[in-house]
Write a protein that holds these residues in place. Structure first.
Motif, PDB file in Angstrom:
ATOM      1  N   LYS A 192       0.585  -1.120   0.058  1.00 40.31           N
ATOM      2  CA  LYS A 192      -0.208  -0.070   0.074  1.00 40.31           C
ATOM      3  C   LYS A 192       0.783   1.355  -0.057  1.00 40.31           C
ATOM      4  O   LYS A 192       0.758   2.101  -0.656  1.00 40.31           O
ATOM      5  CB  LYS A 192      -0.838  -0.057   1.152  1.00 40.31           C
ATOM      6  CG  LYS A 192      -2.117  -1.028   1.159  1.00 40.31           C
ATOM      7  CD  LYS A 192      -2.843  -1.058   2.379  1.00 40.31           C
ATOM      8  CE  LYS A 192      -4.138  -1.913   2.281  1.00 40.31           C
ATOM      9  NZ  LYS A 192      -4.915  -2.048   3.472  1.00 40.31           N
ATOM     10  N   ILE A 193       1.845   1.212   1.001  1.00 43.18           N
ATOM     11  CA  ILE A 193       2.902   2.482   0.983  1.00 43.18           C
ATOM     12  C   ILE A 193       3.400   2.775  -0.410  1.00 43.18           C
ATOM     13  O   ILE A 193       3.750   3.878  -0.866  1.00 43.18           O
ATOM     14  CB  ILE A 193       3.755   2.301   1.980  1.00 43.18           C
ATOM     15  CG1 ILE A 193       3.001   2.252   3.356  1.00 43.18           C
ATOM     16  CG2 ILE A 193       4.987   3.334   1.932  1.00 43.18           C
ATOM     17  CD1 ILE A 193       4.007   1.851   4.567  1.00 43.18           C
ATOM     18  N   THR A 194       4.161   1.602  -1.045  1.00 44.64           N
ATOM     19  CA  THR A 194       4.517   1.798  -2.342  1.00 44.64           C
ATOM     20  C   THR A 194       3.674   2.305  -3.440  1.00 44.64           C
ATOM     21  O   THR A 194       4.030   3.180  -4.201  1.00 44.64           O
ATOM     22  CB  THR A 194       5.168   0.368  -2.892  1.00 44.64           C
ATOM     23  OG1 THR A 194       6.058  -0.163  -1.871  1.00 44.64           O
ATOM     24  CG2 THR A 194       5.870   0.226  -3.927  1.00 44.64           C
ATOM     25  N   GLN A 195       2.548   1.704  -3.524  1.00 49.03           N
ATOM     26  CA  GLN A 195       1.397   2.356  -4.360  1.00 49.03           C
ATOM     27  C   GLN A 195       0.998   3.506  -4.093  1.00 49.03           C
ATOM     28  O   GLN A 195       1.037   4.476  -5.070  1.00 49.03           O
ATOM     29  CB  GLN A 195       0.408   1.295  -4.375  1.00 49.03           C
ATOM     30  CG  GLN A 195       0.363  -0.278  -4.781  1.00 49.03           C
ATOM     31  CD  GLN A 195      -0.689  -1.222  -4.559  1.00 49.03           C
ATOM     32  OE1 GLN A 195      -1.729  -0.539  -4.106  1.00 49.03           O
ATOM     33  NE2 GLN A 195      -0.879  -2.297  -5.202  1.00 49.03           N
ATOM     34  N   ALA A 196       0.966   4.004  -2.794  1.00 52.61           N
ATOM     35  CA  ALA A 196       0.597   5.375  -2.646  1.00 52.61           C
ATOM     36  C   ALA A 196       1.783   6.380  -3.186  1.00 52.61           C
ATOM     37  O   ALA A 196       1.643   7.439  -3.600  1.00 52.61           O
ATOM     38  CB  ALA A 196       0.493   5.619  -1.067  1.00 52.61           C
ATOM     39  N   LEU A 200       1.461   9.125  -5.635  1.00 56.72           N
ATOM     40  CA  LEU A 200       1.910  10.535  -5.542  1.00 56.72           C
ATOM     41  C   LEU A 200       2.874  11.072  -6.529  1.00 56.72           C
ATOM     42  O   LEU A 200       2.578  12.060  -7.304  1.00 56.72           O
ATOM     43  CB  LEU A 200       2.497  10.725  -4.081  1.00 56.72           C
ATOM     44  CG  LEU A 200       3.034  11.978  -3.675  1.00 56.72           C
ATOM     45  CD1 LEU A 200       1.957  13.033  -3.567  1.00 56.72           C
ATOM     46  CD2 LEU A 200       3.875  11.945  -2.482  1.00 56.72           C
ATOM     47  N   VAL A 201       3.896  10.184  -7.058  1.00 57.24           N
ATOM     48  CA  VAL A 201       4.797  10.712  -7.947  1.00 57.24           C
ATOM     49  C   VAL A 201       4.007  10.853  -9.292  1.00 57.24           C
ATOM     50  O   VAL A 201       4.385  11.888  -9.909  1.00 57.24           O
ATOM     51  CB  VAL A 201       6.055   9.534  -8.119  1.00 57.24           C
ATOM     52  CG1 VAL A 201       6.736  10.001  -9.470  1.00 57.24           C
ATOM     53  CG2 VAL A 201       6.509   9.411  -7.104  1.00 57.24           C
ATOM     54  N   GLU A 202       3.160  10.030  -9.717  1.00 57.10           N
ATOM     55  CA  GLU A 202       2.391  10.247 -10.963  1.00 57.10           C
ATOM     56  C   GLU A 202       1.502  11.517 -10.643  1.00 57.10           C
ATOM     57  O   GLU A 202       1.650  12.293 -11.720  1.00 57.10           O
ATOM     58  CB  GLU A 202       1.514   8.772 -11.036  1.00 57.10           C
ATOM     59  CG  GLU A 202       0.790   8.865 -12.701  1.00 57.10           C
ATOM     60  CD  GLU A 202       1.805   8.875 -13.546  1.00 57.10           C
ATOM     61  OE1 GLU A 202       1.175   9.371 -14.825  1.00 57.10           O
ATOM     62  OE2 GLU A 202       2.820   8.165 -13.530  1.00 57.10           O
ATOM     63  N   ASP A 203       0.700  11.654  -9.688  1.00 60.05           N
ATOM     64  CA  ASP A 203       0.053  12.912  -9.686  1.00 60.05           C
ATOM     65  C   ASP A 203       1.222  14.127  -9.816  1.00 60.05           C
ATOM     66  O   ASP A 203       0.558  15.068 -10.310  1.00 60.05           O
ATOM     67  CB  ASP A 203      -0.676  12.951  -8.396  1.00 60.05           C
ATOM     68  CG  ASP A 203      -1.601  11.966  -8.212  1.00 60.05           C
ATOM     69  OD1 ASP A 203      -2.035  11.382  -9.230  1.00 60.05           O
ATOM     70  OD2 ASP A 203      -2.176  11.528  -7.126  1.00 60.05           O
ATOM     71  N   ILE A 205       3.980  14.344 -11.591  1.00 58.58           N
ATOM     72  CA  ILE A 205       4.072  14.453 -12.815  1.00 58.58           C
ATOM     73  C   ILE A 205       2.972  15.094 -13.851  1.00 58.58           C
ATOM     74  O   ILE A 205       3.311  15.976 -14.452  1.00 58.58           O
ATOM     75  CB  ILE A 205       4.474  13.177 -13.399  1.00 58.58           C
ATOM     76  CG1 ILE A 205       5.977  12.934 -12.583  1.00 58.58           C
ATOM     77  CG2 ILE A 205       4.658  13.086 -14.759  1.00 58.58           C
ATOM     78  CD1 ILE A 205       6.366  11.296 -13.019  1.00 58.58           C
ATOM     79  N   GLN A 206       1.803  14.675 -13.433  1.00 56.37           N
ATOM     80  CA  GLN A 206       0.785  15.050 -14.234  1.00 56.37           C
ATOM     81  C   GLN A 206       0.459  16.689 -13.971  1.00 56.37           C
ATOM     82  O   GLN A 206       0.002  17.437 -14.954  1.00 56.37           O
ATOM     83  CB  GLN A 206      -0.413  14.279 -13.886  1.00 56.37           C
ATOM     84  CG  GLN A 206      -0.473  12.792 -14.571  1.00 56.37           C
ATOM     85  CD  GLN A 206      -0.371  12.707 -15.929  1.00 56.37           C
ATOM     86  OE1 GLN A 206      -0.697  13.654 -16.528  1.00 56.37           O
ATOM     87  NE2 GLN A 206       0.141  11.602 -16.304  1.00 56.37           N
ATOM     88  N   GLU A 207       0.750  16.958 -12.669  1.00 57.45           N
ATOM     89  CA  GLU A 207       0.510  18.476 -12.125  1.00 57.45           C
ATOM     90  C   GLU A 207       1.400  19.295 -13.060  1.00 57.45           C
ATOM     91  O   GLU A 207       1.105  20.265 -13.500  1.00 57.45           O
ATOM     92  CB  GLU A 207       0.320  18.629 -10.799  1.00 57.45           C
ATOM     93  CG  GLU A 207       0.114  19.973 -10.085  1.00 57.45           C
ATOM     94  CD  GLU A 207       0.249  20.112  -8.793  1.00 57.45           C
ATOM     95  OE1 GLU A 207      -0.041  21.026  -8.240  1.00 57.45           O
ATOM     96  OE2 GLU A 207       0.399  18.712  -8.057  1.00 57.45           O
ATOM     97  N   SER A 208       2.764  18.868 -12.959  1.00 55.31           N
ATOM     98  CA  SER A 208       3.762  19.606 -13.648  1.00 55.31           C
ATOM     99  C   SER A 208       3.442  19.687 -15.205  1.00 55.31           C
ATOM    100  O   SER A 208       3.734  20.589 -15.735  1.00 55.31           O
ATOM    101  CB  SER A 208       5.099  19.079 -13.308  1.00 55.31           C
ATOM    102  OG  SER A 208       5.517  18.866 -11.834  1.00 55.31           O
ATOM    103  N   MET A 209       3.152  18.760 -15.908  1.00 62.31           N
ATOM    104  CA  MET A 209       2.735  18.658 -17.252  1.00 62.31           C
ATOM    105  C   MET A 209       1.649  19.686 -17.508  1.00 62.31           C
ATOM    106  O   MET A 209       1.623  20.388 -18.589  1.00 62.31           O
ATOM    107  CB  MET A 209       2.530  17.449 -17.571  1.00 62.31           C
ATOM    108  CG  MET A 209       3.613  16.217 -17.733  1.00 62.31           C
ATOM    109  SD  MET A 209       3.107  14.814 -18.106  1.00 62.31           S
ATOM    110  CE  MET A 209       2.842  15.061 -19.744  1.00 62.31           C
ATOM    111  N   ALA A 210       0.685  19.496 -16.607  1.00 62.71           N
ATOM    112  CA  ALA A 210      -0.405  20.551 -16.799  1.00 62.71           C
ATOM    113  C   ALA A 210      -0.171  22.136 -16.687  1.00 62.71           C
ATOM    114  O   ALA A 210      -0.682  23.025 -17.300  1.00 62.71           O
ATOM    115  CB  ALA A 210      -1.687  20.285 -15.823  1.00 62.71           C
ATOM    116  N   LYS A 211       0.717  22.229 -15.833  1.00 62.76           N
ATOM    117  CA  LYS A 211       1.369  23.616 -15.609  1.00 62.76           C
ATOM    118  C   LYS A 211       2.204  24.226 -16.629  1.00 62.76           C
ATOM    119  O   LYS A 211       2.604  25.294 -16.993  1.00 62.76           O
ATOM    120  CB  LYS A 211       2.164  23.739 -14.270  1.00 62.76           C
ATOM    121  CG  LYS A 211       1.370  23.616 -13.042  1.00 62.76           C
ATOM    122  CD  LYS A 211       2.014  23.591 -11.548  1.00 62.76           C
ATOM    123  CE  LYS A 211       1.082  23.840 -10.409  1.00 62.76           C
ATOM    124  NZ  LYS A 211       1.951  23.781  -9.106  1.00 62.76           N
TER     125      LYS A 211
END
Length: 375
Positions: A192-196, A200-203, A205-211
């Motif tokens: 669970k911690i690894t998936q979290a 988080l890393v994927e979120d 990256i997506q947030e930086s790409m959106a900016k």
């Protein structure tokens, strides 16, 4: 005591008949030697205690303790030891006490052995069938009644042992299952911690790409280039290594090897260019300039060879090590390169002259007409 000793020595035949009661109990006779025989060796019990005190021991200690204590005190008081505490009288006391303690230990040992032998004799005389009639102290009544009671006792004891064994086995099984459950819980938490973290890393990256933080990259929207077509190399690993190398994350020995190769190529081009500038036949002035250039080139080669030594110390693969460059061979090589360039230039110049002559022959009247019209 001295008078008594003298009397015993002079009149040994008479005074050996003296009754033991005439000698006081607390009187310690000096050992008088007559014909290599000790007349008296009586030692009171207090001397044994004093001997233990002198050796700094307690009664009942082992032989190893006695020997170790004697050695340490002998080193301390021996007159030949050279220590500050050396004392001959103290050493004599220690030695006498050591002998007394040893004799006391031997006496006690012999008495104990004698008592054990006597006990063994009594044990051997005991009836051999008694232990069969004891029944571990279980029961009462006649031997046959006690035997029945003892058999029932053994059955009950065996039943209790079986129940205890089954109980322990079940407890161990439950403990193992509990451990497995705890391990599964820890593993699930870890997953669970690894998936979290991955989410988080994927979120991020997506947030930086959106900016638009990645819009300034040169390879935006383009697939990664396949740097190697070898089937024996993992393409992902090769691409990652290539990206790291392109961004400056290279081992030290690779950078040093690249620097050495670039330096030798630069030096070779430089000496060939210097020789080309001098050109023509070598006059004394040109020869002097050439000698100065060669001296500077030799110094540069010497520094480069030192760099090669440092490279050979850090390179992890023996086959990747480099050899020194020879300045004389490099100068001869530069001279040959210059001569080859000059031959190529002469050949090209001769070709251009021949072409011009052919053009003049072919278009001579036209060129003369053009010249007359210009005039």
């Amino acid at each position: 005591r001295k008078r008594l000793c003298v009397m015993l020595t002079n009149n040994i035949g008479h005074h050996l008949m003296v009754h033991q009661a005439m000698i006081p109990r607390n009187l310690k006779l000096f050992p008088c030697i007559c014909g290599n025989r000790m007349l008296s060796g009586y030692k009171p019990k207090s001397s044994v205690k004093d001997s233990y005190k002198i050796l700094e021991l307690e009664e009942g200690c082992s032989l190893d303790d006695i020997r170790n204590s004697y050695r340490s005190l002998a080193k301390k008081y021996h007159p030949d030891s050279g220590s500050a505490t050396a004392d001959s009288e103290a050493f004599m006391k220690v030695e006498a006490a050591y002998r007394v303690v040893l004799s006391d230990v031997e006496t006690k040992k012999k008495s104990n052995e004698k008592n054990e032998e006597e006990e063994d004799q009594f044990k051997s005389k005991a009836p051999q069938h008694r232990h069969y009639l004891s029944f571990e102290g279980v029961g009462f009544g006649t031997p046959s009644q006690r035997e029945k009671q003892y058999m029932q006792f053994r059955v009950d004891r065996a039943t209790e042992q079986v129940l205890e064994y089954r109980k322990q086995r079940l407890e161990n099984q439950y403990a193992v299952t509990d451990l497995m459950k705890a391990k599964d819980v820890r593993q699930s938490k870890k997953v669970k911690i690894t998936q979290a973290v991955e989410r988080l890393v994927e979120d991020l990256i997506q947030e930086s790409m959106a900016k638009g933080d990645f819009d300034n990259l040169s390879g935006k929207g383009k697939p990664l280039q396949k740097f190697s077509d070898c089937p024996h190399i993992d393409p992902m690993t090769h691409n990652l290594n290539r990206i790291l190398i392109d961004n400056g994350y290279q081992p030290e020995w690779i950078l040093m090897q690249k620097e050495i190769r670039e330096t030798i190529e630069r030096l070779r081009r430089g000496i060939v260019a210097s020789r080309s500038k001098l050109g023509g036949p070598m006059t004394p002035y040109r020869q002097k300039e050439w000698n100065h250039i060669c001296e500077q080139f030799i110094e540069d080669i010497r520094k480069l060879n030192k760099r090669i030594d440092n490279f050979n110390l850090v390179v992890p693969i023996l086959s990747r090590q480099m050899v020194h460059f020879s300045a004389d061979k490099e100068i001869v090589r530069a001279q040959k390169t210059y001569e080859a360039l000059m031959e190529n230039r002469e050949a090209s110049n001769s070709d251009t002259k021949e072409n011009e002559e052919e053009n003049v022959k072919r278009f001579g009247w036209k060129s003369s007409l053009v010249k007359w019209l210009n005039l």
